[in-house]
Design an enzyme around this catalytic site. Structure first.
Site, PDB file in Angstrom:
ATOM      1  CG  ASP A  15      -2.078   0.968   1.076  1.00  0.00           C
ATOM      2  OD1 ASP A  15      -3.227   0.501   0.961  1.00  0.00           O
ATOM      3  OD2 ASP A  15      -1.843   2.198   1.068  1.00  0.00           O
ATOM      4  CG  HIS A  49      -8.452  -3.055  -2.592  1.00  0.00           C
ATOM      5  ND1 HIS A  49      -9.392  -2.374  -3.344  1.00  0.00           N
ATOM      6  CD2 HIS A  49      -8.268  -2.314  -1.477  1.00  0.00           C
ATOM      7  CE1 HIS A  49      -9.753  -1.278  -2.709  1.00  0.00           C
ATOM      8  NE2 HIS A  49      -9.094  -1.214  -1.567  1.00  0.00           N
ATOM      9  CG  LEU A  50      -7.990  -9.387   1.955  1.00  0.00           C
ATOM     10  CD1 LEU A  50      -9.325  -9.149   2.663  1.00  0.00           C
ATOM     11  CD2 LEU A  50      -7.707 -10.883   1.848  1.00  0.00           C
ATOM     12  CG  HIS A  51      -6.969  -2.849   3.058  1.00  0.00           C
ATOM     13  ND1 HIS A  51      -6.195  -1.716   2.885  1.00  0.00           N
ATOM     14  CD2 HIS A  51      -8.148  -2.590   2.444  1.00  0.00           C
ATOM     15  CE1 HIS A  51      -6.900  -0.809   2.207  1.00  0.00           C
ATOM     16  NE2 HIS A  51      -8.084  -1.315   1.932  1.00  0.00           N
TER      17      HIS A  51
HETATM   18  P1  5GP Z   1      -9.645   1.479   0.028  1.00  0.00           P
HETATM   19  O1  5GP Z   1      -9.659   2.860   0.625  1.00  0.00           O
HETATM   20  O2  5GP Z   1     -10.341   1.473  -1.316  1.00  0.00           O
HETATM   21  O3  5GP Z   1     -10.120   0.392   0.931  1.00  0.00           O
HETATM   22  O4  5GP Z   1      -8.127   1.117  -0.218  1.00  0.00           O
HETATM   23  C1  5GP Z   1      -7.389   1.685  -1.252  1.00  0.00           C
HETATM   24  C2  5GP Z   1      -5.959   1.620  -0.815  1.00  0.00           C
HETATM   25  O5  5GP Z   1      -5.157   1.819  -1.953  1.00  0.00           O
HETATM   26  C3  5GP Z   1      -5.571   2.687   0.210  1.00  0.00           C
HETATM   27  O6  5GP Z   1      -5.069   2.070   1.383  1.00  0.00           O
HETATM   28  C4  5GP Z   1      -4.529   3.517  -0.516  1.00  0.00           C
HETATM   29  O7  5GP Z   1      -3.488   3.960   0.312  1.00  0.00           O
HETATM   30  C5  5GP Z   1      -4.042   2.575  -1.599  1.00  0.00           C
HETATM   31  N1  5GP Z   1      -3.614   3.242  -2.813  1.00  0.00           N
HETATM   32  C6  5GP Z   1      -4.262   4.252  -3.459  1.00  0.00           C
HETATM   33  N2  5GP Z   1      -3.590   4.594  -4.562  1.00  0.00           N
HETATM   34  C7  5GP Z   1      -2.497   3.774  -4.613  1.00  0.00           C
HETATM   35  C8  5GP Z   1      -1.421   3.665  -5.543  1.00  0.00           C
HETATM   36  O8  5GP Z   1      -1.313   4.376  -6.535  1.00  0.00           O
HETATM   37  N3  5GP Z   1      -0.480   2.723  -5.266  1.00  0.00           N
HETATM   38  C9  5GP Z   1      -0.568   1.909  -4.175  1.00  0.00           C
HETATM   39  N4  5GP Z   1       0.409   1.015  -3.999  1.00  0.00           N
HETATM   40  N5  5GP Z   1      -1.564   1.993  -3.286  1.00  0.00           N
HETATM   41  C10 5GP Z   1      -2.527   2.916  -3.515  1.00  0.00           C
END
Ligand code: 5GP
Ligand code: ZN
Length: 112
Positions: A29, A98-100
């Site tokens: 991330d 996506h799974l964190h």
């Molecule tokens: P969400 O908020 O949708 O659950 O998670 C999206 C995740 O993607 C966030 O934790 C954010 O930091 C990560 N993220 C957003 N843009 C990018 C990127 O360009 N590259 C990477 N490696 N992570 C990203």
């Protein structure tokens, strides 16, 4: 597909790749919320858990097993968390499933 994670998986945008197979891509991330914070992403473009269907059951299960293996490899099995943020109200900001995987520090409950 004009999607951030599809573009990362095609190599059009950089990412720190951790694992890659025919179904799944895993990378760090960009804004880590814990010492381990990786994103386990099915290569199939599914917008989120709320948009998944029965045919996606195997890939969703596989994402969790990959998370467990990474946790083993990183020696964070004292306590880690796997999370799907589903919908804007839960903080989903990228609409490709996506799974964190978070770990490497104490994790409070309930999450915010
Ligand atoms: P969400 O908020 O949708 O659950 O998670 C999206 C995740 O993607 C966030 O934790 C954010 O930091 C990560 N993220 C957003 N843009 C990018 C990127 O360009 N590259 C990477 N490696 N992570 C990203
Ligand atoms: Zn996508």
């Amino acid at each position: 597909m004009d999607c951030l994670f599809c573009r990362i998986m095609r190599g059009e945008l950089p990412a720190k790749k951790i694992y890659d197979d025919q179904d799944i891509f895993v990378f760090e991330d960009i804004r880590p919320q814990a010492p381990t914070h990786v994103l386990i992403v099915p290569k199939k473009h599914i917008e989120g858990l709320d948009k998944a269907s029965a045919e996606d059951a195997e890939i969703i299960g596989k994402c969790h097993l990959v998370a467990a293996q990474i946790a083993r490899d990183r020696d964070i099995e004292d306590g880690y968390r796997t999370v799907y943020n589903v919908g804007p109200g839960a903080g989903q900001s990228v609409f490709h499933l996506h799974l964190h995987l978070l770990g490497g520090r104490p994790l409070g409950w309930p999450p915010g």
